[in-house]
Write an enzyme that holds these catalytic residues in place. Structure first.
Site, short mmCIF file in Angstrom:
data_model
loop_
_atom_site.label_atom_id
_atom_site.label_comp_id
_atom_site.label_asym_id
_atom_site.label_seq_id
_atom_site.Cartn_x
_atom_site.Cartn_y
_atom_site.Cartn_z
N GLY A 64 0.56 -0.90 0.25
CA GLY A 64 -0.39 0.36 -0.39
C GLY A 64 1.34 1.24 0.42
O GLY A 64 0.59 2.44 -0.79
N CYS B 258 2.00 1.08 12.48
CA CYS B 258 2.85 1.13 11.36
C CYS B 258 4.19 2.11 11.92
O CYS B 258 4.82 1.79 11.27
CB CYS B 258 1.90 1.51 10.35
SG CYS B 258 0.82 1.44 9.59
N1 PLP Z 1 -2.52 3.11 3.73
C1 PLP Z 1 -3.49 2.22 4.85
C2 PLP Z 1 -5.06 3.44 5.01
C3 PLP Z 1 -3.13 1.35 5.93
O1 PLP Z 1 -3.78 1.11 7.01
C4 PLP Z 1 -1.80 1.16 5.23
C5 PLP Z 1 -1.47 -0.63 6.14
O2 PLP Z 1 -1.71 -0.36 7.30
C6 PLP Z 1 -0.54 1.71 4.16
C7 PLP Z 1 -1.64 2.45 3.20
C8 PLP Z 1 -0.01 0.84 3.89
O3 PLP Z 1 0.46 -0.16 3.60
P1 PLP Z 1 0.89 -1.43 3.11
O4 PLP Z 1 1.56 -1.84 4.47
O5 PLP Z 1 1.17 -2.09 2.68
O6 PLP Z 1 3.16 -0.80 2.32
#
Ligand code: PLP
Length: 366
Positions: free
Chosen positions: A51, A308
């Site tokens: 993402g 994150c």
């Molecule tokens: N966008 C949102 C709303 C998310 O919740 C997340 C991850 O939790 C991401 C982007 C990032 O995705 P990734 O972990 O695959 O990089």
């Protein structure tokens, strides 16, 4: 699927020999599966490392393309994931552009009129998330998309949280770009999708061998892409059943938590505008850090703020944007494997932990 393509099948999906062709077929089949689930054309689908990369590609790629048409303004919302907010802030600062960060209500949703009111003739991009990762607040992206298409303003939405339970329809939403992450719908971490509508100019972020329309160079990760394709298809087929189950589990969880004295639910009240997988509550009379630590010790994994970051518990900018006191505010989330028993055990753990902490004055260690 992941193990199959990681195992005996070796080759480069962009090579013309038989080994390469087999892997390329797996990638292209996955692309078709994703396109089918989104209501998109396969050529609109670009596989990414997740993402975060999909959001970066959409935000930077569309803004740079807009700058080539003289556009110098970007609009986003205050509760975007850092994967959108950081590139938006970075590109605005780096390129000397103006950035409008639209505030949200106490429920974590944007006001559509406020988003549209921020748009100018020189707006290069509007990026508003489909659903928020902390509060589970769902935005009316279809109404935003329709208005922006009319005004010829590119629109990106982060649909990472929305895909599993809400689904995505790129035609109905009238988006030009969209981000997905496979680990949010049952696939592996490390793969995601950037939907980039054909014909909408996008400047590549990664230059190299020219794979994927030249928008995202690099050898295809055939195993991850293939697994993502299967996960998309299974998530789509199982969505209605999952939603029904999570709505019932979420009601049970929220009901049990709200029965504890001094517990309030955060996020939208209207179930149409909230993810069934998220239950976010504030708890009076306890220290937030002591609470998450004690819940973890008792076997309940909850989040306070975004997971994150670096693993540290930081004040949540999302809650700050809503005006909710972020101290003892926690998110409980439900998934495919959640059961009534899990929910009841979770409620009991929260009730016991809160009672214990309140007995020692909230439990703050300062
Ligand atoms: N966008 C949102 C709303 C998310 O919740 C997340 C991850 O939790 C991401 C982007 C990032 O995705 P990734 O972990 O695959 O990089």
């Amino acid at each position: 699927e992941l193990l199959r393509w990681l195992g005996d099948e070796v080759g480069n999906p962009s090579s013309t020999h038989a080994a390469g062709r087999a892997l390329r077929t797996a990638v292209e089949e996955a692309r078709e599966r994703v396109a089918g689930a989104l209501g998109a054309h396969p050529q609109d689908v670009v596989f990414t490392s997740g993402g975060t990369e999909a959001d970066n590609l959409a935000v930077k790629g569309l803004v740079w393309a807009g700058m080539e048409r003289g556009r110098r303004h970007v609009v986003t919302s205050a509760v975007e994931h850092p994967a959108v907010l950081e590139p938006a802030q970075w590109i605005a600062a780096h390129e000397g552009l103006e950035l409008t960060v639209v505030p949200v209500g106490r429920d974590g949703r944007v006001d559509v009129e406020e988003v549209l009111g921020a748009v100018r003739d020189d707006t290069a991009l509007v990026s508003v998330m489909a659903a928020n990762n902390e509060l589970g607040a769902v935005n009316d992206v279809a109404t935003i998309g329709a208005a922006l298409r009319e005004r010829d303003v590119p629109f990106h939405t982060d649909a990472v949280q929305a895909f599993a339970t809400q689904g995505v329809d790129v035609a109905a939403w009238q988006v030009d770009a969209l981000a997905l992450s496979a680990h949010k719908f049952g696939g592996p971490a490390g793969v995601g999708v950037a939907y980039l509508r054909r014909g909408v100019p996008v400047v590549p972020v990664t230059h190299g061998g020219g794979q994927d329309r030249g928008v995202r160079s690099g050898t295809f990760a055939a195993a991850l892409d293939a697994a993502c394709g299967v996960a998309v298809e299974e998530a789509t087929g199982g969505r209605a059943e999952l939603r029904d189950r999570l709505v019932a589990l979420g009601d049970r969880l929220a009901g049990g938590l709200l029965a504890i004295d001094g517990v309030r639910r955060n996020g939208p009240e209207d179930p149409r505008w909230r993810l069934p997988s998220h239950v976010h509550v504030s708890i009076d009379g306890v220290d937030g850090e002591a609470l998450t630590f004690a819940l973890d010790q008792a076997g309940l994994c909850v989040s306070a703020g975004a997971a994150c970051g670096a693993g540290a518990q930081k004040a949540s900018p999302v809650l700050a944007a809503t005006g909710i006191d972020g101290d003892a505010a926690i998110r409980l989330s439900l998934g495919w494997t959640s059961t009534d028993e899990d929910v009841d055990r979770g409620i009991a753990i929260v009730a016991e932990t809160v009672a214990k902490l309140r007995a020692v004055g909230g439990g703050a260690v300062r």
